[in-house]
Design a protein around this motif. Structure first.
Motif, PDB file in Angstrom:
ATOM      1  N   TYR A 157       0.859  -1.190   0.000  1.00  0.00           N
ATOM      2  CA  TYR A 157       0.000   0.000   0.000  1.00  0.00           C
ATOM      3  C   TYR A 157       0.888   1.231   0.000  1.00  0.00           C
ATOM      4  N   PRO A 159       0.236   5.672  -0.610  1.00  0.00           N
ATOM      5  CA  PRO A 159      -0.496   6.823  -1.141  1.00  0.00           C
ATOM      6  C   PRO A 159       0.423   7.638  -2.047  1.00  0.00           C
ATOM      7  N   PRO A 169      -2.631  15.674  -2.582  1.00  0.00           N
ATOM      8  CA  PRO A 169      -2.762  14.221  -2.429  1.00  0.00           C
ATOM      9  C   PRO A 169      -3.244  13.560  -3.714  1.00  0.00           C
ATOM     10  N   SER A 196      -3.782   9.374  -5.534  1.00  0.00           N
ATOM     11  CA  SER A 196      -4.581   8.173  -5.291  1.00  0.00           C
ATOM     12  C   SER A 196      -4.001   7.347  -4.155  1.00  0.00           C
ATOM     13  N   PHE A 197      -4.850   6.488  -3.557  1.00  0.00           N
ATOM     14  CA  PHE A 197      -4.396   5.455  -2.648  1.00  0.00           C
ATOM     15  C   PHE A 197      -4.213   4.187  -3.483  1.00  0.00           C
ATOM     16  N   GLN A 217      -6.642   1.029  -7.118  1.00  0.00           N
ATOM     17  CA  GLN A 217      -6.457   2.330  -6.517  1.00  0.00           C
ATOM     18  C   GLN A 217      -7.810   2.995  -6.287  1.00  0.00           C
TER      19      GLN A 217
END
Length: 328
Positions: free
Chosen positions: A65, A67, A75, A77-78, A105
């Motif tokens: 994971y 970010p 910010p 995408s995750f 994502q």
């Protein structure tokens, strides 16, 4: 198989969408994860670089994971990845592996399978007394063997050839007891896209990937130096890092996009639990710049030791005797 951050400005391909840590699962090619035993030293299947040996193992799952950030610093995408890899020994010193990963994502939502990667890895030299080993490998990622180009996160439409060198050294042969549990491993890879230019005119760069780990084996300390508390004696705390640098066939920098020549990477602490038939590992990843990610990510692995679980069937080499095992 292990994580190698890939710059987010590599042209409009899958690599522009997959986070540094997920791309880390394929240093231009999805690599094999496996634990290695040299003499009495166990090198765990570290999460950022491949270990230097060959074995019969199944890594399932390998999770990551991270970010991401946008070029303007906001910010992004995750990003998540769930991968697998199976390695099979042909002889005690030669192994074939295959694997890939599912990436997804949020912000915006997208998902898809990466291309399938195979690897042939060979150990030309190891020294059990000095806990040292070197291996070389060639890997090939097959274009369009993942999600189709119509998917929200399509696989890369080009194949990639990767050459790898791995090494490991334990310090059990040093006189000072406090040094004996330490070990280091390292990796250097060169990744060559088989297609230089995509249909949209973007370029696929040649990259180099390099990384290392510093390990302190409580497993080794308990067996050869001093008794460790029972809860800790199977642990190997580690600090590791992986970096990728574009070195050729770079697209021109574009306004509002990340530069194409930036080195990306992650560093961080990890810990591995070595059981008789499996390994569990977790890592906290810190991106080295905004091209690599916006803040801390994480990785985890479950690695099943088929050579210990079924040494007389699926866990033995196809030809010849198995590797000698130390007294770990």
């Amino acid at each position: 198989m292990k994580p190698t951050p890939i710059p987010q400005a590599l042209g409009r391909t899958r690599k522009t969408h997959v986070l540094a840590a997920c791309a880390a699962l394929s240093a231009g090619a999805f690599q094999a994860q496996a634990h290695t035993i040299v003499g009495d030293r166990v090198f765990p299947a570290t999460l950022t670089i491949d270990d230097p040996g060959v074995n019969d193992e199944l890594a399932l799952p390998v999770f990551s994971y991270m970010p991401s950030a946008n070029p303007d610093g906001s910010p992004g995408s995750f990003n998540y990845s769930m991968g697998w890899n199976y390695q099979k020994t042909i002889t005690a010193d030669l192994a074939f592996s295959i694997g890939n990963e599912f990436d997804w994502q949020t912000r915006p939502s997208a998902q898809g399978w990466s291309d399938i990667t195979t690897q042939l890895q060979y150990v030309p030299w190891q020294d059990a007394k000095h806990e040292a080993i070197v291996s070389v490998a060639v890997a090939y990622t097959f274009a369009n063997t993942g999600s189709p180009q119509s998917a929200s996160l399509p696989s890369d439409p080009f194949s990639t050839l990767t050459f790898n060198v791995y090494g490991g050294k334990g310090f059990g042969d040093v006189q000072s007891d406090w040094i004996k549990p330490f070990a280091i491993t390292g990796e250097f890879s060169t990744n060559f896209p088989m297609t230089a230019t995509n249909a949209d005119g973007s370029l696929n760069p040649t990259t180099i990937t390099y990384g290392a780990s510093l390990q302190y084996s409580l497993l080794y300390m308990n067996s050869h130096v001093a008794e460790a508390p029972e809860f800790f004696r199977n642990l190997i705390p580690t600090v590791e890092a992986i970096f990728t640098t574009p070195v050729g066939n770079l697209s021109p920098d574009m306004p509002g996009q990340f530069p194409t020549n930036v080195t990306t990477g992650v560093v961080g602490p990890s810990v591995y639990y070595i059981g008789r038939y499996f390994e569990v590992g977790v890592m906290a990843q810190a991106p080295i710049n905004k091209e690599s990610g916006s803040h801390f990510g994480a990785m985890a692995i479950l690695d099943i030791f088929l050579d210990d679980l079924a040494p007389s069937t699926i866990g033995k080499p196809l030809f010849g005797p198995p590797q000698a095992r130390g007294s770990y």
